[in-house]
Write a protein that holds these residues in place. Sequence first.
Motif, PDB file in Angstrom:
ATOM      1  N   TRP A 158       0.973  -1.322   0.151  1.00 35.94           N
ATOM      2  CA  TRP A 158      -0.057   0.009   0.096  1.00 35.94           C
ATOM      3  C   TRP A 158       1.035   1.270   0.141  1.00 35.94           C
ATOM      4  O   TRP A 158       0.419   2.444   0.658  1.00 35.94           O
ATOM      5  CB  TRP A 158      -1.278   0.039   1.247  1.00 35.94           C
ATOM      6  N   PHE A 159       2.055   1.226  -0.684  1.00 38.69           N
ATOM      7  CA  PHE A 159       2.986   2.224  -0.918  1.00 38.69           C
ATOM      8  C   PHE A 159       3.473   2.903   0.405  1.00 38.69           C
ATOM      9  O   PHE A 159       3.952   4.133   0.394  1.00 38.69           O
ATOM     10  CB  PHE A 159       2.213   3.399  -1.599  1.00 38.69           C
ATOM     11  N   ARG A 160       3.569   1.860   1.451  1.00 36.81           N
ATOM     12  CA  ARG A 160       4.212   2.434   2.383  1.00 36.81           C
ATOM     13  C   ARG A 160       5.970   2.681   2.120  1.00 36.81           C
ATOM     14  O   ARG A 160       6.230   1.931   1.430  1.00 36.81           O
ATOM     15  CB  ARG A 160       4.433   1.337   3.808  1.00 36.81           C
ATOM     16  N   GLY A 161       6.366   3.895   2.773  1.00 34.56           N
ATOM     17  CA  GLY A 161       7.649   3.886   2.281  1.00 34.56           C
ATOM     18  C   GLY A 161       7.926   4.724   1.179  1.00 34.56           C
ATOM     19  O   GLY A 161       9.127   5.298   0.854  1.00 34.56           O
ATOM     20  N   GLY A 162       6.802   5.125   0.613  1.00 34.26           N
ATOM     21  CA  GLY A 162       6.583   6.176  -0.642  1.00 34.26           C
ATOM     22  C   GLY A 162       6.123   7.379  -0.027  1.00 34.26           C
ATOM     23  O   GLY A 162       6.280   7.960   1.098  1.00 34.26           O
ATOM     24  N   THR A 163       5.870   8.299  -0.929  1.00 32.64           N
ATOM     25  CA  THR A 163       5.356   9.513  -0.874  1.00 32.64           C
ATOM     26  C   THR A 163       3.773   9.674   0.013  1.00 32.64           C
ATOM     27  O   THR A 163       2.958   8.830  -0.297  1.00 32.64           O
ATOM     28  CB  THR A 163       4.930  10.451  -2.087  1.00 32.64           C
ATOM     29  N   LEU A 164       4.048  10.557   0.939  1.00 34.88           N
ATOM     30  CA  LEU A 164       2.691  10.583   1.706  1.00 34.88           C
ATOM     31  C   LEU A 164       1.264  11.272   0.738  1.00 34.88           C
ATOM     32  O   LEU A 164       0.270  11.063   0.927  1.00 34.88           O
ATOM     33  CB  LEU A 164       2.592  11.562   2.843  1.00 34.88           C
ATOM     34  N   ARG A 165       1.730  11.712  -0.428  1.00 37.01           N
ATOM     35  CA  ARG A 165       0.462  12.272  -1.439  1.00 37.01           C
ATOM     36  C   ARG A 165      -0.106  11.091  -1.998  1.00 37.01           C
ATOM     37  O   ARG A 165      -1.229  11.571  -2.413  1.00 37.01           O
ATOM     38  CB  ARG A 165       1.475  13.042  -2.581  1.00 37.01           C
ATOM     39  N   THR A 166       0.234   9.877  -1.641  1.00 35.76           N
ATOM     40  CA  THR A 166      -0.671   8.689  -2.133  1.00 35.76           C
ATOM     41  C   THR A 166      -1.800   8.838  -1.197  1.00 35.76           C
ATOM     42  O   THR A 166      -3.107   8.561  -1.856  1.00 35.76           O
ATOM     43  CB  THR A 166       0.250   7.251  -1.596  1.00 35.76           C
ATOM     44  N   TYR A 167      -2.006   9.427   0.030  1.00 35.62           N
ATOM     45  CA  TYR A 167      -2.942   9.418   0.699  1.00 35.62           C
ATOM     46  C   TYR A 167      -3.568  10.915   0.795  1.00 35.62           C
ATOM     47  O   TYR A 167      -4.596  10.864   1.652  1.00 35.62           O
ATOM     48  CB  TYR A 167      -2.546   8.922   2.276  1.00 35.62           C
ATOM     49  N   ASP A 168      -3.168  11.796  -0.171  1.00 34.32           N
ATOM     50  CA  ASP A 168      -3.901  12.903   0.152  1.00 34.32           C
ATOM     51  C   ASP A 168      -5.351  13.184  -0.183  1.00 34.32           C
ATOM     52  O   ASP A 168      -6.133  13.625   0.623  1.00 34.32           O
ATOM     53  CB  ASP A 168      -2.933  13.992  -0.976  1.00 34.32           C
ATOM     54  N   ALA A 169      -5.850  12.430  -1.148  1.00 30.60           N
ATOM     55  CA  ALA A 169      -7.263  12.421  -1.333  1.00 30.60           C
ATOM     56  C   ALA A 169      -8.047  11.686   0.088  1.00 30.60           C
ATOM     57  O   ALA A 169      -8.832  12.586   0.094  1.00 30.60           O
ATOM     58  CB  ALA A 169      -7.587  11.629  -2.576  1.00 30.60           C
ATOM     59  N   THR A 170      -7.453  10.893   0.369  1.00 30.04           N
ATOM     60  CA  THR A 170      -8.100  10.108   1.485  1.00 30.04           C
ATOM     61  C   THR A 170      -8.187  11.353   2.639  1.00 30.04           C
ATOM     62  O   THR A 170      -9.004  11.455   3.262  1.00 30.04           O
ATOM     63  CB  THR A 170      -7.478   8.971   2.003  1.00 30.04           C
ATOM     64  N   ALA A 171      -7.197  11.835   2.880  1.00 31.73           N
ATOM     65  CA  ALA A 171      -6.789  12.876   4.293  1.00 31.73           C
ATOM     66  C   ALA A 171      -8.090  14.170   3.885  1.00 31.73           C
ATOM     67  O   ALA A 171      -8.639  14.616   4.683  1.00 31.73           O
ATOM     68  CB  ALA A 171      -5.557  13.317   4.158  1.00 31.73           C
ATOM     69  N   GLN A 172      -7.799  14.641   2.607  1.00 30.59           N
ATOM     70  CA  GLN A 172      -8.565  15.775   2.349  1.00 30.59           C
ATOM     71  C   GLN A 172     -10.258  15.542   2.227  1.00 30.59           C
ATOM     72  O   GLN A 172     -10.890  16.232   2.853  1.00 30.59           O
ATOM     73  CB  GLN A 172      -8.263  16.406   0.945  1.00 30.59           C
ATOM     74  N   GLU A 173     -10.554  14.321   1.761  1.00 33.51           N
ATOM     75  CA  GLU A 173     -12.057  14.032   1.977  1.00 33.51           C
ATOM     76  C   GLU A 173     -12.269  13.721   3.575  1.00 33.51           C
ATOM     77  O   GLU A 173     -13.425  14.294   3.961  1.00 33.51           O
ATOM     78  CB  GLU A 173     -12.106  12.704   1.309  1.00 33.51           C
ATOM     79  N   ALA A 174     -11.510  13.256   4.319  1.00 32.60           N
ATOM     80  CA  ALA A 174     -11.657  13.015   5.704  1.00 32.60           C
ATOM     81  C   ALA A 174     -11.879  14.375   6.313  1.00 32.60           C
ATOM     82  O   ALA A 174     -12.729  14.690   7.299  1.00 32.60           O
ATOM     83  CB  ALA A 174     -10.828  12.309   6.380  1.00 32.60           C
TER      84      ALA A 174
END
Length: 314
Positions: A158-174
């Motif tokens: 799940w792209f651990r170790g990569g960029t946090l931008r992977t989860y940007d959409a999830t964070a913004q929706e939350a």
Amino acid sequence: MSGAHDLGPVPTRLTVDVEVVRRLIAEQFPRWSDLPVHPVADGGWDNFTFHLGPQMSVRLPSAAEYALAVEKEHRWLPRLAAQLPLPVPTPLGRGEPGGGYPFAWSVHRWIDGEPATADRTTGGTVDPVRFGLDLADFLTAVQRVDPTGGPPPGVHNWFRGGTLRTYDATAQEALDALEGRIDTALAREVWATALGARWNHVPLWFHGDVAGGNLLLRDGHLAAVIDFGTCGVGDPSCDLAGAWTLLDAAGRKAFRDRLGVDDGTWARGRGWALWKTLATCAAAVDRDDEASAGAHRVLDAILEDHEADRGSSR
């Protein structure tokens, strides 16, 4: 390691019961077919876990995406185990699809211990400072393992170790869902700070899921670390999330000082803790249960820690 990735929908999980496990063992590991099989309480999300006799466990991925970790664990766990200061799972057998079950699976040596719940590690039966130091020492040892050839971030973890931008959409929706319910302005600042703290170092090994259920305690001390399904080689800041989910302020300081991480790495670690906490809080809107209360406690710790750092830098 830049750019975002489409994580896609939450995987569709199978249901696995004792009879399936018995059938697989009988077909593929008949030497163990007489051993009793019992489900493990709170056996995890990515895998269904069962006791096989008194000294082994059977782990069956609950979805195709999680099954990608099986080959990785069998290849790398023996190499990691030889260089780590605490016991980690030892693969004893690699199972193949069969008996009505469609994925590769594993038999591991069982490791005894109690999960490191926040209740235990923030002043319950565990000294939080000692726990923070022990966790830091373990992660330091993980990072010292030669990363050559190790698995980079990808779908397998799940792209651990990569960029946090992977989860940007999830964070913004939350954040949108939580508007008016939490200090979203401060949470957005924490998230923006984490995104802005770029990783520009040599890739290192990381565990990828430093959660209470994967940290085992015995006699009040960290005794073993399990479930390396999300491990890989990249930015190890994802392993810092436990500083906010499992430690109090004193334990967190001891952990941070012992690791000696730079401010950018700490900020990214805070981001790894934040996105998942925000998602949990958003999913629990209007709920008053233990999971919701726990997520809000973690969120408070993240925001307070960010404010303290911001204040000290002025």
